[in-house]
Design an enzyme around this catalytic site. Structure first.
Site, PDB file in Angstrom:
ATOM      1  N   HIS A 185       0.809  -1.100  -0.113  1.00  0.00           N
ATOM      2  CA  HIS A 185       0.004   0.039  -0.106  1.00  0.00           C
ATOM      3  C   HIS A 185       0.860   1.279   0.011  1.00  0.00           C
ATOM      4  O   HIS A 185       0.622   2.248  -0.669  1.00  0.00           O
ATOM      5  CB  HIS A 185      -0.964   0.041   1.258  1.00  0.00           C
ATOM      6  N   ARG A 281     -10.036  -5.175 -13.791  1.00  0.00           N
ATOM      7  CA  ARG A 281     -10.106  -6.160 -13.004  1.00  0.00           C
ATOM      8  C   ARG A 281     -11.558  -6.245 -12.604  1.00  0.00           C
ATOM      9  O   ARG A 281     -12.388  -5.414 -12.184  1.00  0.00           O
ATOM     10  CB  ARG A 281      -9.376  -6.031 -11.582  1.00  0.00           C
ATOM     11  N   GLU A 406       2.214 -14.331 -16.205  1.00  0.00           N
ATOM     12  CA  GLU A 406       2.373 -14.175 -14.667  1.00  0.00           C
ATOM     13  C   GLU A 406       3.424 -15.275 -14.313  1.00  0.00           C
ATOM     14  O   GLU A 406       3.953 -15.433 -13.289  1.00  0.00           O
ATOM     15  CB  GLU A 406       1.181 -13.883 -13.856  1.00  0.00           C
ATOM     16  N   ASN A 429       4.189  -8.076 -10.922  1.00  0.00           N
ATOM     17  CA  ASN A 429       3.985  -8.434  -9.557  1.00  0.00           C
ATOM     18  C   ASN A 429       4.010 -10.007  -9.584  1.00  0.00           C
ATOM     19  O   ASN A 429       4.852 -10.516  -8.381  1.00  0.00           O
ATOM     20  CB  ASN A 429       2.621  -7.920  -9.210  1.00  0.00           C
ATOM     21  N   CYS A 477       1.232  -4.657 -17.247  1.00  0.00           N
ATOM     22  CA  CYS A 477       0.298  -4.091 -16.442  1.00  0.00           C
ATOM     23  C   CYS A 477       0.378  -4.176 -14.951  1.00  0.00           C
ATOM     24  O   CYS A 477      -0.478  -3.848 -14.116  1.00  0.00           O
ATOM     25  CB  CYS A 477      -1.431  -4.613 -16.707  1.00  0.00           C
TER      26      CYS A 477
END
Length: 545
Positions: A185, A281, A406, A429, A477
């Protein structure tokens, strides 16, 4: 001065006085047993309501994402299951109320952590709520950001969304945390505010009293001083001169698009000048649902998000659910290692109807909104899986099918995967997490999840080369796309679109337009051949100077 090194997650340099974020109180004692267990249990609900009311009050004076974060945290404080569990621990186990709240919340947090993925990212929120309620029960100062009366650098162990949702960006020079990672965050917030940030600066909280700091969000270094230092804010407003045309200085096109997950996100992306959406999403339509939303409900929800992008490209990601984002109507059961289990597209192999109904809804939303829709699947490992998905997309009447890369296997077979679909998008990620076998939520492993890691850049290069050979687009992304310096390197590796949070769009667009493609190709070559992430960043920066 003392020097600490962490992971730079938002670029820029700033210096100034330190404002420490209050940490949680010590773990509450399990003794003495309350004299009146029933009366002690009755203290819990009013304390939680007081915490929730303060959060709702803060939510009432802000808007957008900040309002949603504060309201969500307030709702967590009032969770009936959490409160009931805490009350039972008082009455059944004779625990003091603060200890009961501590144990009940930790049980919830452990369940989320074991689930992994999206739900694991909510553990920090549960701890935040726990600590606020305990402070209320003890009559103590709650954890969180202090009232700032001057521009300061925030120093914390970690930051919860409610800590920072209504921060005044005029008073926050930079963020430094001892924990957290590139997708935490804190990292996302700093990029949204356009301020420097360093996470995983191990040991900084135990250092001698810190009065002032110099933060370098590019190198990840934090210099601390026991004396005041000059207050210097990072340059804000980066990218305000961007003309809205994505590309390099010599006209090589690179689309600057946005990641969205709601209608509010879509409106912010349009305001920021995004050329389209690179990642929509769709989980918002499913999370919390006891039954699968019907096609009509999904269609309306998707159309609301797509409508602001009428006539522009939008890439919709199909449901990224499974063991790491358990949905009650899927009845997935439990898995020993959810991050490596049935998630993403894998959910649909045994439940193709879930995918087909979603594709039907997306096709209808495309007609309703006028957006130019492409669809991609998450968690694809092989070319066969990619082809299976593409067949279903085309059968639903949708024109373009793609997949997210991914999983390292998909990166290593990018030619075959791209041969089966129309485009791919790299989720940096998760790809980093799987390449380095490093939980992206672990602060201790944040350095391995740094998107500047050369091994990760080399995989992106393989995918970019495959896209060039087959004449098909390759996007990114993940959070890597929101770093203005790294964006140029990604373009040099063959990436043709960069998708990011709306706040990063102008800065990335402006930075990308500063150099020709050949300069980015040289910077990319230097970065991917560097010995580590820090040297990769330094090499790219030096090449582009």
């Amino acid at each position: 001065m003392s020097l600490f090194t962490g992971v730079g997650v938002s670029s820029g340099r700033a210096s100034g006085p330190v404002a420490r974020v209050a940490e949680a109180l010590p773990e509450p004692a399990a003794t003495p047993a309350p004299a009146d267990a029933a009366a002690e249990a009755r203290r819990i609900r009013p304390a939680a309501e007081a915490v929730a009311n303060r959060l709702f009050e803060r939510a009432g004076v802000v808007g957008g994402e900040a309002k949603a974060v504060l309201e969500t945290t307030a709702a967590m404080a009032l969770d009936p299951a959490l409160l009931s569990q805490a009350e039972q621990l008082v009455t059944n186990n004779a625990l003091p109320a603060p200890r009961a709240v501590h144990e009940a919340a930790n049980g919830f947090a452990d369940a989320l952590r074991n689930a992994g993925g999206y739900l694991a990212e909510r553990v920090r929120d549960i701890h935040d709520v726990r600590d606020r309620v305990i402070a209320e029960l003890l009559g103590a100062t709650p954890p969180g950001v202090p009232d700032l009366d001057r521009p300061s650098v925030l120093l914390a162990r970690d930051l919860a969304p409610a800590d920072t949702a209504d921060l005044d960006p005029r008073l926050v020079l930079a963020l430094v945390t001892e924990e957290g990672g590139p997708t935490s965050h804190t990292a996302i917030l700093a990029r949204a505010l356009g301020i420097p940030a360093v996470v995983a600066a191990r040991g900084i909280l135990a250092a001698a009293p810190v009065v002032g700091v110099l933060v370098d969000g590019d190198t990840g270094s934090v210099e601390t001083s026991g004396e005041p230092v000059r207050t210097r804010a990072a340059e804000r407003g980066r990218g305000v001169d961007w003309n809205g045309a994505g590309g390099t200085a010599d006209g090589h096109a690179v689309s600057i698009v946005a990641n969205v997950g709601s209608a509010a996100d879509a409106r912010l992306a349009v305001e920021a000048g995004a050329q389209g959406v690179g990642l929509f999403r769709t989980e918002f339509c499913y999370l919390g649902a006891d039954e699968e939303p019907d096609v009509r409900t999904q269609r309306a929800a998707y159309a609301e998000v797509l409508s602001p992008f009428e006539g522009r490209p939008v890439v919709v990601r199909t449901l990224d659910a499974g063991a790491d984002k358990p949905l009650s109507f899927l009845d997935m059961g439990t898995e020993p290692n959810p991050a490596l289990g049935v998630r993403g597209l894998r959910v649909c192999f045994e439940r193709p109807g879930v995918l087909d109904r979603q594709l039907e809804a997306i096709a209808g939303a495309e007609q309703d909104s006028g957006a130019k829709v492409s669809v991609m699947a998450p968690m694809v490992a092989t070319a066969d899986e990619a082809a299976w998905f593409a067949d279903r997309v085309r059968a639903a009447g949708l024109g373009r099918a793609g997949v997210m890369i991914e999983v390292p296997a998909a990166a290593l077979t990018a030619d075959e995967v791209l041969d089966a679909v129309d485009f791919v998008s790299v989720g940096t990620n998760d790809l980093a997490q799987y390449v380095f076998a490093a939980d992206r939520m672990s602060g201790a492993l944040a350095g391995l999840n740094d998107p500047w890691q050369p091994a990760l850049l080399r995989l992106v290069a393989l995918i970019g080369q495959a896209g060039h050979r087959l004449g098909k687009p390759v996007g990114v992304c993940g959070e890597a796309a929101s770093d203005p310096l790294l964006a140029g390197v990604l373009a040099g590796l063959g990436v043709s679109s960069l998708s990011m949070g709306a706040a990063a769009v102008p800065a990335v667009g402006s930075a990308l337009a500063a150099h020709p493609l050949v300069a980015y190709q040289k910077a990319a070559e230097e970065a991917k051949n560097a010995p580590n992430a820090a040297r990769a960043r330094e090499a790219a920066f030096a090449t582009l100077q």
